[in-house]
Motif scaffolding. Structure first.
Motif, PDB file in Angstrom:
ATOM      1  N   VAL A 168       0.860  -1.185   0.000  1.00  0.00           N
ATOM      2  CA  VAL A 168       0.000   0.000   0.000  1.00  0.00           C
ATOM      3  C   VAL A 168       0.892   1.229   0.000  1.00  0.00           C
ATOM      4  O   VAL A 168       1.832   1.321   0.810  1.00  0.00           O
ATOM      5  CB  VAL A 168      -0.928   0.024   1.243  1.00  0.00           C
ATOM      6  CG1 VAL A 168      -1.734   1.327   1.276  1.00  0.00           C
ATOM      7  CG2 VAL A 168      -1.860  -1.183   1.242  1.00  0.00           C
ATOM      8  N   LEU A 169       0.601   2.164  -0.907  1.00  0.00           N
ATOM      9  CA  LEU A 169       1.338   3.424  -0.937  1.00  0.00           C
ATOM     10  C   LEU A 169       0.404   4.553  -0.518  1.00  0.00           C
ATOM     11  O   LEU A 169      -0.649   4.764  -1.128  1.00  0.00           O
ATOM     12  CB  LEU A 169       1.881   3.710  -2.340  1.00  0.00           C
ATOM     13  CG  LEU A 169       2.689   5.007  -2.466  1.00  0.00           C
ATOM     14  CD1 LEU A 169       3.998   4.892  -1.683  1.00  0.00           C
ATOM     15  CD2 LEU A 169       2.959   5.357  -3.923  1.00  0.00           C
ATOM     16  N   GLU A 170       0.790   5.256   0.537  1.00  0.00           N
ATOM     17  CA  GLU A 170       0.067   6.451   0.963  1.00  0.00           C
ATOM     18  C   GLU A 170       0.935   7.668   0.661  1.00  0.00           C
ATOM     19  O   GLU A 170       2.162   7.599   0.750  1.00  0.00           O
ATOM     20  CB  GLU A 170      -0.268   6.380   2.453  1.00  0.00           C
ATOM     21  CG  GLU A 170      -1.257   5.264   2.786  1.00  0.00           C
ATOM     22  CD  GLU A 170      -1.644   5.239   4.244  1.00  0.00           C
ATOM     23  OE1 GLU A 170      -2.829   4.990   4.531  1.00  0.00           O
ATOM     24  OE2 GLU A 170      -0.765   5.474   5.090  1.00  0.00           O
ATOM     25  N   ASN A 171       0.285   8.783   0.296  1.00  0.00           N
ATOM     26  CA  ASN A 171       1.061   9.973  -0.046  1.00  0.00           C
ATOM     27  C   ASN A 171       0.366  11.231   0.430  1.00  0.00           C
ATOM     28  O   ASN A 171      -0.862  11.293   0.550  1.00  0.00           O
ATOM     29  CB  ASN A 171       1.354  10.031  -1.546  1.00  0.00           C
ATOM     30  CG  ASN A 171       0.133  10.108  -2.439  1.00  0.00           C
ATOM     31  OD1 ASN A 171       0.183  10.709  -3.500  1.00  0.00           O
ATOM     32  ND2 ASN A 171      -0.999   9.500  -2.068  1.00  0.00           N
ATOM     33  N   SER A 172       1.164  12.235   0.727  1.00  0.00           N
ATOM     34  CA  SER A 172       0.643  13.524   1.164  1.00  0.00           C
ATOM     35  C   SER A 172       1.504  14.633   0.554  1.00  0.00           C
ATOM     36  O   SER A 172       2.656  14.407   0.164  1.00  0.00           O
ATOM     37  CB  SER A 172       0.634  13.629   2.694  1.00  0.00           C
ATOM     38  OG  SER A 172       1.944  13.472   3.219  1.00  0.00           O
ATOM     39  N   TRP A 173       0.908  15.815   0.496  1.00  0.00           N
ATOM     40  CA  TRP A 173       1.630  16.988  -0.011  1.00  0.00           C
ATOM     41  C   TRP A 173       1.850  17.973   1.125  1.00  0.00           C
ATOM     42  O   TRP A 173       0.965  18.194   1.951  1.00  0.00           O
ATOM     43  CB  TRP A 173       0.835  17.665  -1.125  1.00  0.00           C
ATOM     44  CG  TRP A 173       1.522  18.876  -1.697  1.00  0.00           C
ATOM     45  CD1 TRP A 173       2.494  18.893  -2.648  1.00  0.00           C
ATOM     46  CD2 TRP A 173       1.300  20.247  -1.347  1.00  0.00           C
ATOM     47  NE1 TRP A 173       2.898  20.178  -2.925  1.00  0.00           N
ATOM     48  CE2 TRP A 173       2.174  21.046  -2.126  1.00  0.00           C
ATOM     49  CE3 TRP A 173       0.448  20.881  -0.435  1.00  0.00           C
ATOM     50  CZ2 TRP A 173       2.215  22.432  -2.035  1.00  0.00           C
ATOM     51  CZ3 TRP A 173       0.487  22.273  -0.328  1.00  0.00           C
ATOM     52  CH2 TRP A 173       1.359  23.041  -1.129  1.00  0.00           C
ATOM     53  N   HIS A 174       3.054  18.557   1.163  1.00  0.00           N
ATOM     54  CA  HIS A 174       3.357  19.535   2.200  1.00  0.00           C
ATOM     55  C   HIS A 174       3.930  20.786   1.553  1.00  0.00           C
ATOM     56  O   HIS A 174       4.649  20.730   0.553  1.00  0.00           O
ATOM     57  CB  HIS A 174       4.357  18.968   3.223  1.00  0.00           C
ATOM     58  CG  HIS A 174       5.611  18.429   2.594  1.00  0.00           C
ATOM     59  ND1 HIS A 174       5.773  17.098   2.290  1.00  0.00           N
ATOM     60  CD2 HIS A 174       6.762  19.043   2.210  1.00  0.00           C
ATOM     61  CE1 HIS A 174       6.967  16.906   1.747  1.00  0.00           C
ATOM     62  NE2 HIS A 174       7.586  18.063   1.683  1.00  0.00           N
ATOM     63  N   PRO A 175       3.619  21.957   2.119  1.00  0.00           N
ATOM     64  CA  PRO A 175       4.222  23.191   1.624  1.00  0.00           C
ATOM     65  C   PRO A 175       5.670  23.299   2.092  1.00  0.00           C
ATOM     66  O   PRO A 175       6.082  22.661   3.060  1.00  0.00           O
ATOM     67  CB  PRO A 175       3.348  24.280   2.252  1.00  0.00           C
ATOM     68  CG  PRO A 175       2.817  23.658   3.501  1.00  0.00           C
ATOM     69  CD  PRO A 175       2.667  22.192   3.217  1.00  0.00           C
ATOM     70  N   LEU A 176       6.446  24.103   1.378  1.00  0.00           N
ATOM     71  CA  LEU A 176       7.833  24.354   1.743  1.00  0.00           C
ATOM     72  C   LEU A 176       8.069  25.848   1.806  1.00  0.00           C
ATOM     73  O   LEU A 176       7.666  26.586   0.901  1.00  0.00           O
ATOM     74  CB  LEU A 176       8.788  23.737   0.710  1.00  0.00           C
ATOM     75  CG  LEU A 176       8.913  22.217   0.670  1.00  0.00           C
ATOM     76  CD1 LEU A 176       9.746  21.795  -0.531  1.00  0.00           C
ATOM     77  CD2 LEU A 176       9.538  21.696   1.956  1.00  0.00           C
ATOM     78  N   GLU A 177       8.703  26.286   2.842  1.00  0.00           N
ATOM     79  CA  GLU A 177       8.977  27.710   2.983  1.00  0.00           C
ATOM     80  C   GLU A 177       9.886  28.173   1.843  1.00  0.00           C
ATOM     81  O   GLU A 177      10.943  27.590   1.594  1.00  0.00           O
ATOM     82  CB  GLU A 177       9.640  27.986   4.330  1.00  0.00           C
ATOM     83  CG  GLU A 177       9.825  29.465   4.626  1.00  0.00           C
ATOM     84  CD  GLU A 177      10.349  29.731   6.026  1.00  0.00           C
ATOM     85  OE1 GLU A 177      10.714  30.880   6.298  1.00  0.00           O
ATOM     86  OE2 GLU A 177      10.399  28.769   6.838  1.00  0.00           O
ATOM     87  N   GLY A 178       9.429  29.179   1.146  1.00  0.00           N
ATOM     88  CA  GLY A 178      10.210  29.720   0.034  1.00  0.00           C
ATOM     89  C   GLY A 178      10.027  28.988  -1.275  1.00  0.00           C
ATOM     90  O   GLY A 178      10.576  29.405  -2.296  1.00  0.00           O
ATOM     91  N   LYS A 179       9.294  27.867  -1.271  1.00  0.00           N
ATOM     92  CA  LYS A 179       9.046  27.116  -2.504  1.00  0.00           C
ATOM     93  C   LYS A 179       7.567  26.775  -2.580  1.00  0.00           C
ATOM     94  O   LYS A 179       7.083  25.899  -1.845  1.00  0.00           O
ATOM     95  CB  LYS A 179       9.883  25.831  -2.546  1.00  0.00           C
ATOM     96  CG  LYS A 179      11.368  26.052  -2.752  1.00  0.00           C
ATOM     97  CD  LYS A 179      12.100  24.729  -2.951  1.00  0.00           C
ATOM     98  CE  LYS A 179      13.574  24.940  -3.220  1.00  0.00           C
ATOM     99  NZ  LYS A 179      14.280  23.641  -3.439  1.00  0.00           N
ATOM    100  N   LEU A 180       6.856  27.461  -3.454  1.00  0.00           N
ATOM    101  CA  LEU A 180       5.411  27.271  -3.538  1.00  0.00           C
ATOM    102  C   LEU A 180       5.033  25.870  -3.997  1.00  0.00           C
ATOM    103  O   LEU A 180       3.937  25.390  -3.717  1.00  0.00           O
ATOM    104  CB  LEU A 180       4.811  28.308  -4.496  1.00  0.00           C
ATOM    105  CG  LEU A 180       4.911  29.773  -4.054  1.00  0.00           C
ATOM    106  CD1 LEU A 180       4.337  30.683  -5.125  1.00  0.00           C
ATOM    107  CD2 LEU A 180       4.185  29.985  -2.726  1.00  0.00           C
ATOM    108  N   THR A 181       5.921  25.201  -4.731  1.00  0.00           N
ATOM    109  CA  THR A 181       5.561  23.898  -5.286  1.00  0.00           C
ATOM    110  C   THR A 181       5.466  22.816  -4.221  1.00  0.00           C
ATOM    111  O   THR A 181       4.764  21.817  -4.412  1.00  0.00           O
ATOM    112  CB  THR A 181       6.575  23.463  -6.355  1.00  0.00           C
ATOM    113  OG1 THR A 181       7.881  23.400  -5.769  1.00  0.00           O
ATOM    114  CG2 THR A 181       6.576  24.435  -7.510  1.00  0.00           C
TER     115      THR A 181
END
Length: 640
Positions: free
Chosen positions: A7-20
């Motif tokens: 099973v692959l779980e994934n999440s997205w996180h913001p990065l300071e100084g990098k909007l992507t």
């Protein structure tokens, strides 16, 4: 070893100084054995950049939406354990739950591939907004079930409705066939519903009389209602079909919701479409649709009185049309898989996926569409979007061109047919020779979109052609290519249709050329000023893969913005077209791009009700639109 479960779980996180931002991924080993020396592949429309920073993983390769990572050397993943890693550096920020991994698989040390279960992309660092309700509570000011709404109607509601509309005895055999055709269309779309027509009188039925009137347009019809009889007046088969479809809709609505909808007891409908081109496009390269799904979509288009089916048959991800001169296009170029010539993309994992349409299947689909007054426009996308073609027919590449010297917007390297290679035109001549007999449409759509600026600039053959012909860069080469293609089509009795980029670099002769304005509405006006006929299909209103709300949990793509059904419905394609340019505006079209469409339920969620909105935009005068009425009727639409 037992078949492992991952099973692959994934999440997205913001990065300071990098909007992507970045991804955090967790692979769970739910098998009974430890694994080591493995690789993990995932496909994602949010791509990892070449300079991404990986934590606790090694980024090994990428091809467009295909990504491969490996764990640190010597790592072993025990039964029941998890491997977590981060990838910081994406080509754009994730905005919705569908922007992460769409599929994944693990390749074990023995070379075997095992599909992973994949969930939605989770959101770190802020609230994950739930998907909202997209339609308001509907309300009808006139109690009639009609979509699209007609040009003119003056009706009185009846207290009851007939069991069926019974064809009058004097009807011709051709008219009876037309009635039967709409009857069977209705039965395919609503197999559990009561039929609207009968070919002979029935108890509690109402007579249906068919009358021809040569003064009407081919696509026009008139309905006259009385307590004893309905009279349908028409001049050609299309008008007859549209009138019969209107009657089927009226009777169906009165049956399914008699508290809201009625069948007319008196009055008239005088109707004809607003635009001549009322289209729907389907991309079958990214995800293959079996012939049963294609024919059902055509049935749905007929129910909504759309008259163009634009069939997108080739792209980077696969070639879907049988070409007998090049059988390898469909033996190799229509299959994606871990060990295939085309790597997994866009939702497929360990199991290879394949599919193409034989020429006999195409003939049957084209004939089915014609029986419903729908014209099928084939698209072979050139010169860009040809990664699959060039992987199969490698002789169409300049061997001296630097590999990976340019990338398409989707991340495919060197994916455009080279205008300087004469074999390119020999190949396309054979393709056109097989396509033309299959599709009687006067147009053949040749794509022309998204050729990356910088394409062919390291090709010595392209540089030589530029010097000989006085061409300027990529788009000068593209214009040279398109002009040759236009001539090849003319020699075969066909006219060129394409996306709006066909006009780049000097374009082609506008006479007889039809271009589709997709990038933004202003492009359509600019094309019309250059003399091109235009179909309006802007991504900001008519791309049905676009997300319908800003909420994180709402699925879909977002590069063209957020496209709620209310916007698709309200958008007026004529927009700011000056009066003198409006003759160049031929109509509207919905586009169904299928990168995200991994299931029928997903398809239906994004396509409906917006397809109904585009149908009404193509048929109904602006003054007759009614958003709340639309919201009351659209939930009853037939779906795939």
């Amino acid at each position: 070893m037992n078949s492992p479960v991952f099973v692959l779980e994934n999440s997205w996180h913001p990065l300071e100084g990098k909007l992507t931002g970045g991804f955090c991924m967790v692979l769970h080993n739910m098998s009974d054995e430890a694994i080591s020396g493995f690789r993990l592949v995932f496909t994602s429309l949010t791509r990892v950049t070449e300079d991404a920073v990986c934590n606790n993983a090694i980024f090994s390769r990428r091809n467009a939406n295909f990504h491969e990572v490996t764990p640190p050397e010597g790592f072993s993943l025990a039964p029941g354990a998890s491997w977590s890693f981060r990838i910081d550096g994406l080509h754009r920020p994730a905005k919705h739950r569908t922007d992460g991994a769409k599929s994944a698989y693990v390749t074990l040390a023995d070379g075997s591939h095992h599909t992973c279960a994949v969930g939605d992309l989770m959101l770190e660092g802020r609230h994950s907004e739930p998907a909202p309700k997209l339609l308001p509570e509907g309300k009808v000011s006139e109690p009639y079930f009609l979509q699209p709404w007609p040009k003119s109607s003056k009706l009185s509601a009846g207290e009851t409705y007939p069991v069926a509309l019974c064809l009058a005895n004097e009807a011709s055999p051709e008219a009876a066939k037309a009635v039967y055709g709409v009857q069977t269309l209705f039965q395919r779309l609503f197999p559990s519903a009561h039929v609207p027509f009968a070919l002979k009188p029935v108890n509690e039925g109402r007579t249906l009389s068919l009358v021809t009137d040569s003064t009407l347009e081919d696509v026009a019809y008139k309905l006259t209602f009385s307590p004893e009889e309905v009279v349908l007046t028409y001049s050609a088969s299309a008008g007859l079909q549209y009138g019969l479809t209107t009657l089927a809709q009226l009777l169906h609505g009165a049956r399914i919701d008699p508290d809201t909808f009625s069948f007319p007891v008196e009055g008239t409908i005088e109707d004809s479409p607003r635009y001549g081109w009322r289209g729907c496009h389907l991309d079958v390269s990214r995800q293959f649709f079996p012939t049963t799904d294609v024919t059902r979509l055509i049935d749905i288009l007929a129910w909504f009185k759309l008259n163009i089916f634009h069939w997108h048959l080739s792209d980077d991800e696969a070639w879907r049309l049988e070409i007998k001169a090049y059988p390898q296009l469909t033996t190799l170029g229509a299959t994606r898989g871990p060990d295939e010539i085309l790597l997994p993309q866009l939702g497929n994992a360990a199991e290879p996926v394949a599919g193409f349409y034989s020429q006999e299947e195409v003939k049957a689909i084209v004939a089915h569409a014609a029986s419903l007054s729908i014209e099928v426009i084939p698209e072979i996308d050139i010169p860009g979007h040809n990664a699959a073609t060039l992987a199969v027919l490698q002789h169409l590449t300049d061997g001296q061109e630097a590999p990976d010297s340019y990338h398409s917007v989707q991340g495919f390297p060197n994916n455009a047919l080279n205008p300087a290679i004469e074999e390119t035109y020999e190949f396309l001549a054979k393709v056109f020779d097989e396509i033309v007999p299959l599709f009687p449409s006067k147009y053949l759509h040749i794509g022309g979109d998204e050729v990356a600026d910088g394409s062919w600039m390291t090709s010595p053959l392209a540089k030589k052609l530029m010097q000989e012909e006085g061409l300027d860069g990529t788009f000068g080469l593209q214009s040279y290519f398109m002009k040759r293609i236009q001539q090849m089509l003319a020699e075969r009795g066909r006219q060129l249709a394409g996306w709006d980029e066909v006009a780049h670099g000097g374009g082609v002769d506008p006479t007889g050329t039809l271009l589709m304005a997709w990038q933004k509405p202003e492009v359509g006006i600019a094309l019309a000023k250059q003399g091109y006929d235009v179909v309006m299909t802007p991504g900001q209103a008519y791309y049905l893969d676009m997300v319908q709300d800003d909420a994180w949990q709402e699925p879909g793509a977002s590069w063209a913005g957020t496209v709620p059904p209310a916007h698709s419905y309200a958008y007026e394609a004529e927009g700011d077209f000056p009066e003198e340019l409006r003759p160049h505006m031929k109509g509207v079209q919905a586009c169904i791009w299928c990168e995200h469409f991994l299931s029928t339920a997903y398809f239906n969620r994004l396509v409906f009700p917006r397809l109904c909105a585009v149908a009404e935009a193509g048929w109904t005068p602006k003054a007759n639109k009614d958003w709340l009425r639309f919201a009351a009727i659209a939930p009853h639409a037939p779906q795939l």
